[in-house]
Design a protein around this motif. Structure first.
Motif, PDB file in Angstrom:
ATOM      1  N   VAL A 152       0.849  -1.199   0.000  1.00  0.00           N
ATOM      2  CA  VAL A 152       0.000   0.000   0.000  1.00  0.00           C
ATOM      3  C   VAL A 152       0.889   1.256   0.000  1.00  0.00           C
ATOM      4  N   ALA A 153       1.967   1.233   0.773  1.00  0.00           N
ATOM      5  CA  ALA A 153       2.874   2.386   0.811  1.00  0.00           C
ATOM      6  C   ALA A 153       3.461   2.667  -0.572  1.00  0.00           C
ATOM      7  N   ARG A 154       3.839   1.606  -1.276  1.00  0.00           N
ATOM      8  CA  ARG A 154       4.365   1.748  -2.643  1.00  0.00           C
ATOM      9  C   ARG A 154       3.345   2.400  -3.571  1.00  0.00           C
ATOM     10  N   ALA A 155       2.082   1.990  -3.368  1.00  0.00           N
ATOM     11  CA  ALA A 155       1.023   2.533  -4.227  1.00  0.00           C
ATOM     12  C   ALA A 155       0.734   3.998  -3.910  1.00  0.00           C
ATOM     13  N   LEU A 156       0.951   4.388  -2.653  1.00  0.00           N
ATOM     14  CA  LEU A 156       0.599   5.754  -2.234  1.00  0.00           C
ATOM     15  C   LEU A 156       1.662   6.789  -2.514  1.00  0.00           C
ATOM     16  N   ILE A 157       2.907   6.341  -2.554  1.00  0.00           N
ATOM     17  CA  ILE A 157       3.999   7.303  -2.417  1.00  0.00           C
ATOM     18  C   ILE A 157       4.063   8.324  -3.549  1.00  0.00           C
ATOM     19  N   THR A 158       3.545   7.956  -4.704  1.00  0.00           N
ATOM     20  CA  THR A 158       3.573   8.916  -5.819  1.00  0.00           C
ATOM     21  C   THR A 158       2.278   9.736  -5.888  1.00  0.00           C
ATOM     22  N   ALA A 159       1.452   9.640  -4.845  1.00  0.00           N
ATOM     23  CA  ALA A 159       0.195  10.392  -4.782  1.00  0.00           C
ATOM     24  C   ALA A 159      -0.661  10.217  -6.041  1.00  0.00           C
ATOM     25  N   PRO A 160      -1.007   8.962  -6.378  1.00  0.00           N
ATOM     26  CA  PRO A 160      -1.850   8.721  -7.549  1.00  0.00           C
ATOM     27  C   PRO A 160      -3.268   9.237  -7.284  1.00  0.00           C
ATOM     28  N   ARG A 161      -4.014   9.482  -8.359  1.00  0.00           N
ATOM     29  CA  ARG A 161      -5.396   9.944  -8.165  1.00  0.00           C
ATOM     30  C   ARG A 161      -6.352   8.783  -8.012  1.00  0.00           C
ATOM     31  N   LEU A 162      -5.922   7.603  -8.498  1.00  0.00           N
ATOM     32  CA  LEU A 162      -6.763   6.405  -8.405  1.00  0.00           C
ATOM     33  C   LEU A 162      -5.892   5.236  -7.948  1.00  0.00           C
ATOM     34  N   VAL A 163      -6.360   4.504  -6.944  1.00  0.00           N
ATOM     35  CA  VAL A 163      -5.669   3.286  -6.541  1.00  0.00           C
ATOM     36  C   VAL A 163      -6.604   2.108  -6.800  1.00  0.00           C
ATOM     37  N   LEU A 164      -6.074   1.138  -7.535  1.00  0.00           N
ATOM     38  CA  LEU A 164      -6.841  -0.041  -7.879  1.00  0.00           C
ATOM     39  C   LEU A 164      -6.401  -1.170  -6.947  1.00  0.00           C
ATOM     40  N   LEU A 165      -7.357  -1.772  -6.266  1.00  0.00           N
ATOM     41  CA  LEU A 165      -7.032  -2.810  -5.279  1.00  0.00           C
ATOM     42  C   LEU A 165      -7.785  -4.082  -5.618  1.00  0.00           C
ATOM     43  N   ASP A 166      -7.058  -5.162  -5.884  1.00  0.00           N
ATOM     44  CA  ASP A 166      -7.704  -6.433  -6.215  1.00  0.00           C
ATOM     45  C   ASP A 166      -7.526  -7.383  -5.031  1.00  0.00           C
ATOM     46  N   GLU A 167      -8.588  -7.599  -4.279  1.00  0.00           N
ATOM     47  CA  GLU A 167      -8.568  -8.463  -3.090  1.00  0.00           C
ATOM     48  C   GLU A 167      -7.426  -8.087  -2.142  1.00  0.00           C
ATOM     49  N   PRO A 168      -7.341  -6.807  -1.738  1.00  0.00           N
ATOM     50  CA  PRO A 168      -6.184  -6.402  -0.934  1.00  0.00           C
ATOM     51  C   PRO A 168      -6.163  -6.974   0.467  1.00  0.00           C
ATOM     52  N   VAL A 169      -7.301  -7.454   0.981  1.00  0.00           N
ATOM     53  CA  VAL A 169      -7.308  -7.949   2.365  1.00  0.00           C
ATOM     54  C   VAL A 169      -7.653  -9.438   2.462  1.00  0.00           C
ATOM     55  N   SER A 170      -7.837 -10.082   1.298  1.00  0.00           N
ATOM     56  CA  SER A 170      -8.326 -11.466   1.332  1.00  0.00           C
ATOM     57  C   SER A 170      -7.337 -12.431   1.968  1.00  0.00           C
ATOM     58  N   ALA A 171      -6.036 -12.126   1.867  1.00  0.00           N
ATOM     59  CA  ALA A 171      -5.043 -13.061   2.405  1.00  0.00           C
ATOM     60  C   ALA A 171      -4.694 -12.755   3.861  1.00  0.00           C
ATOM     61  N   LEU A 172      -5.375 -11.771   4.460  1.00  0.00           N
ATOM     62  CA  LEU A 172      -4.971 -11.317   5.794  1.00  0.00           C
ATOM     63  C   LEU A 172      -5.883 -11.857   6.893  1.00  0.00           C
ATOM     64  N   ASP A 173      -5.329 -11.990   8.102  1.00  0.00           N
ATOM     65  CA  ASP A 173      -6.174 -12.373   9.236  1.00  0.00           C
ATOM     66  C   ASP A 173      -7.040 -11.170   9.614  1.00  0.00           C
TER      67      ASP A 173
END
Ligand SMILES: Nc1ncnc2c1ncn2[C@@H]1O[C@H](COP(=O)(O)OP(=O)(O)OP(=O)(O)O)[C@@H](O)[C@H]1O
Ligand SMILES: [Mg+2]
Length: 271
Positions: A152-173
């Motif tokens: 997520v930090a990698r995706a944020l650092i360039t301040a994009p206007r759109l972040v696309l997330l494909d099942e970002p929490v499915s593998a997490l407890d």
């Protein structure tokens, strides 16, 4: 103007028709959830927006540029503009195993020749609540939740206007899931548009302003999130509402059973 405008998108893998006339738009700052069962075409939709899948028809307009049929050079130009970043389900596969946390998060900035990289990385690590002490670790030395924060930090650092997330929490407890979902809400509240794809309505419901339901490659409803949760229109959505652990109630359970009967009828009907 929409930040992302998908119109009548068709994707086929050989003879299999995976997305059928899918239309979806995201305004600047809007958080849109896409839910659907396994195989419904969610990742295909995400991959299409990133230019990794070639549609057989339709348009995908990102910030005014139709990406269908762009040349490699035009793609590079669009990437340089940095409108879209993405986070996938499995951070172990999306992170370079040989880069430390710091290097992974710094990389998108280095590619763009940004300045003050150290400060920006530290600021972004704090934003995703990663201890500075983890900066020198490799992905293999992190927990799943920590790895997804790096992604997520990698995706944020360039301040994009759109972040696309494909099942970002499915593998997490569940504890990590809650924390990443909170992070996504903060991101939304800071004005970043989100395309949040998941099979789990419960995860999407708290983050998305609007929810689109993908069923067998077609969008069967696309409405404000509260409406989809409280008055699901399609049988598949009713089933999801009834089976989402965080939304479950006796009434929802009855709705789910009724929806299941409807679905069996639907799938049994000739196409
Ligand atoms: N590269 C490919 N070649 C051929 N068929 C594919 C390919 N990728 C996906 N498919 C098929 O396309 C359909 C949609 O797949 P997709 O990965 O988009 O589903 P999904 O909704 O993301 O599912 P999941 O929830 O399991 O991630 C599935 O039937 C899948 O088997
Ligand atoms: Mg998928």
């Amino acid at each position: 103007m929409s930040l992302l405008e998908i119109g009548d998108l068709d994707v086929r893998y050989g003879r299999r028709h995976v997305l059928r006339s899918v239309s979806l738009s995201i305004a600047p700052g809007e958080a849109v959830g896409v839910i659907g069962e396994t195989g419904s075409g969610k990742s295909t939709l995400a991959r299409s927006v990133l230019g990794l899948v070639r549609p057989s028809a339709g348009r995908i307009v990102i910030d005014g540029t139709d990406i269908v049929g762009l040349s490699a050079r035009q793609w590079r130009e669009l990437r340089r503009r940095g409108v879209v970043q993405y986070v996938f389900q499995d951070p172990l596969r999306s992170l370079d195993p040989d880069l430390t946390v710091f290097e992974s998060v710094a990389e998108p900035l280095r590619i763009r020749g940004a300045s003050e990289i150290n400060d920006k990385v530290h600021h972004t690590l704090a934003r995703v609540r990663l201890e500075p002490a983890l900066s020198d670790r490799l992905p293999a030395e992190l927990s799943g939740g920590q790895r997804q924060r790096v992604a997520v930090a990698r995706a944020l650092i360039t301040a994009p206007r759109l972040v696309l997330l494909d099942e970002p929490v499915s593998a997490l407890d569940s504890a990590n899931r809650v924390q990443i979902l909170e992070l996504l809400k903060e991101l939304r509240d800071s004005g970043t548009a989100l395309l949040f794809i998941s099979h789990d309505l419960g995860s999407v419901a708290g983050v998305a302003d609007r929810i689109a339901v993908l069923y067998q490659g077609e969008i069967v409803e696309d409405r404000p999130a509260a409406e989809v949760v409280n008055e699901p229109a399609h049988a598949y959505t009713r089933l999801l509402v009834g089976s989402a652990p965080t939304l479950r109630s006796a009434a929802a359970g009855r709705a789910a059973r009724a929806a299941l009967r409807d679905l069996v009828n639907l799938e049994g009907a000739p196409a």
